[in-house]
Design an enzyme around this catalytic site. Structure first.
Site, short mmCIF file in Angstrom:
data_model
loop_
_atom_site.label_atom_id
_atom_site.label_comp_id
_atom_site.label_asym_id
_atom_site.label_seq_id
_atom_site.Cartn_x
_atom_site.Cartn_y
_atom_site.Cartn_z
CG ASP A 174 68.80 -22.84 56.80
OD1 ASP A 174 69.62 -23.68 57.19
OD2 ASP A 174 68.10 -22.16 57.58
CG LEU A 175 65.32 -28.41 57.34
CD1 LEU A 175 65.31 -29.69 56.54
CD2 LEU A 175 65.19 -28.73 58.82
CG ASP B 168 67.35 -19.44 60.22
OD1 ASP B 168 67.96 -20.33 59.59
OD2 ASP B 168 67.15 -19.49 61.45
O1 LIG Z 1 71.47 -25.03 58.74
P1 LIG Z 1 70.17 -25.36 59.39
O2 LIG Z 1 69.33 -26.29 58.59
O3 LIG Z 1 69.41 -24.14 59.80
O4 LIG Z 1 70.57 -26.13 60.72
C1 LIG Z 1 71.21 -25.40 61.75
C2 LIG Z 1 71.13 -26.21 63.03
O5 LIG Z 1 69.74 -26.49 63.22
C3 LIG Z 1 69.40 -27.30 64.34
O6 LIG Z 1 69.51 -26.52 65.51
C4 LIG Z 1 68.65 -25.38 65.51
O7 LIG Z 1 67.27 -25.81 65.40
C5 LIG Z 1 66.79 -26.56 66.53
C6 LIG Z 1 65.37 -27.01 66.23
O8 LIG Z 1 64.53 -25.92 65.96
C7 LIG Z 1 66.88 -25.70 67.79
O9 LIG Z 1 66.44 -26.44 68.92
C8 LIG Z 1 68.33 -25.25 68.00
O10 LIG Z 1 68.39 -24.36 69.10
C9 LIG Z 1 68.85 -24.55 66.74
O11 LIG Z 1 70.23 -24.22 66.87
C10 LIG Z 1 70.20 -28.57 64.37
O12 LIG Z 1 69.98 -29.24 65.58
C11 LIG Z 1 71.69 -28.34 64.14
O13 LIG Z 1 72.34 -29.60 63.94
C12 LIG Z 1 71.88 -27.53 62.88
O14 LIG Z 1 73.26 -27.28 62.65
#
Ligand SMILES: O=P(O)(O)OC[C@H]1O[C@H](O[C@H]2O[C@H](CO)[C@@H](O)[C@H](O)[C@H]2O)[C@H](O)[C@@H](O)[C@@H]1O
Length: 249
Positions: free
Chosen positions: A23-24, A201
């Site tokens: 995951d990112l 996570d």
């Molecule tokens: O599946 P992931 O790679 O974990 O992506 C999930 C979402 O991540 C991002 O939002 C999250 O991270 C942001 C930066 O740290 C934070 O500001 C936000 O509150 C989190 O929800 C991204 O913007 C989404 O598009 C992803 O789906």
């Protein structure tokens, strides 16, 4: 789900026998207030580059982000990717697949979410192919309001699915999950025939953990919280350290 206190650290797996799915946000990049400010640290990018080589390409990032954002955040790496929770995939040969959606329905959703977020300071809209995310990290007290608004939109059309994440509610078209993306990668070279490992996570990673568990693979939750994963790492730095240990094995 498993109790949060009892999970061990994952075993250090062999790069030649393992298919790595990562995951990112919250796994390779620390969570920050603004999604556009999130970064993958240089040492993590370096570890990923070495892991890509050591696994002969059996390394993919599986994320809720769009492919476009993933390419930017992972530059200069060129990895197989699953974006928007499996809605879009870039395979090892560079071929990009996207699920079909009703573009009018998506455009209407984006318009409605932009209209809502523009009336509340600190709320953010993130439009992606196949999904729109409503971020409330800068206004956590508005969580209930945001959830109620998103539920109203979802009630309009059964094709709209709500996916709550970390201080975000995603309105996604279709039913694909990260689990579907991992299962699909596992049918393809160079992933097929290896033991799958997935590290994530967030609650949206649970579908990936379920698929990996069903394949007798290794599922790793980053940070606290109930989970279907079998192992746990504490934070983003521990994920990078874990990859570095794999590279030394
Ligand atoms: O599946 P992931 O790679 O974990 O992506 C999930 C979402 O991540 C991002 O939002 C999250 O991270 C942001 C930066 O740290 C934070 O500001 C936000 O509150 C989190 O929800 C991204 O913007 C989404 O598009 C992803 O789906």
């Amino acid at each position: 789900m498993t109790n949060q206190t009892v999970l061990p650290a994952p075993p250090v797996l062999s790069p030649t026998g393992t298919a790595f799915f990562l995951d990112l946000d919250g796994t390779l990049a620390e969570i920050v207030a603004d999604p556009l400010e999130a970064r993958v640290a240089p040492e993590t990018l370096e570890a990923l580059a070495r892991l890509q080589e050591a696994t002969q390409g059996a390394l993919a990032v599986v994320s809720g982000r769009s492919l476009v954002q993933l390419e930017t955040m992972l530059h200069p790496l060129h990895l197989p990717l699953a974006g928007v929770h499996g809605f879009e995939r870039r395979e090892s040969d560079g071929y990009v697949r996207r699920a079909e959606v009703d573009s009018d329905l998506l455009a209407d959703l984006v318009t409605d979410v932009v209209d809502f977020t523009s009336r509340q300071r600190g709320l953010l809209t993130e439009a992606k192919s196949g999904s729109v995310a409503l971020h409330y990290r800068k206004r956590p007290e508005l969580e209930t309001t945001c959830r109620a608004f998103a539920a109203t939109l979802a009630n309009r059309d059964r094709r709209i699915r709500l996916m709550p994440g970390k201080m975000v509610i995603e309105l996604t078209l279709g039913s694909l999950t990260k689990g579907d993306a991992i299962a699909e990668f596992m049918t393809l070279r160079p992933f097929a025939g290896r033991v799958p490992l997935f590290i994530g996570d967030d609650v949206t990673d649970e579908a990936g953990f379920d698929v990996v568990n069903s394949m007798l693979g290794v599922s790793v939750k980053v940070g606290p919280g109930l989970t279907h994963a079998n192992y746990r790492l504490e934070g983003v730095r521990d994920v990078t350290r874990y990859i570095q240990m794999v590279l030394k094995s």
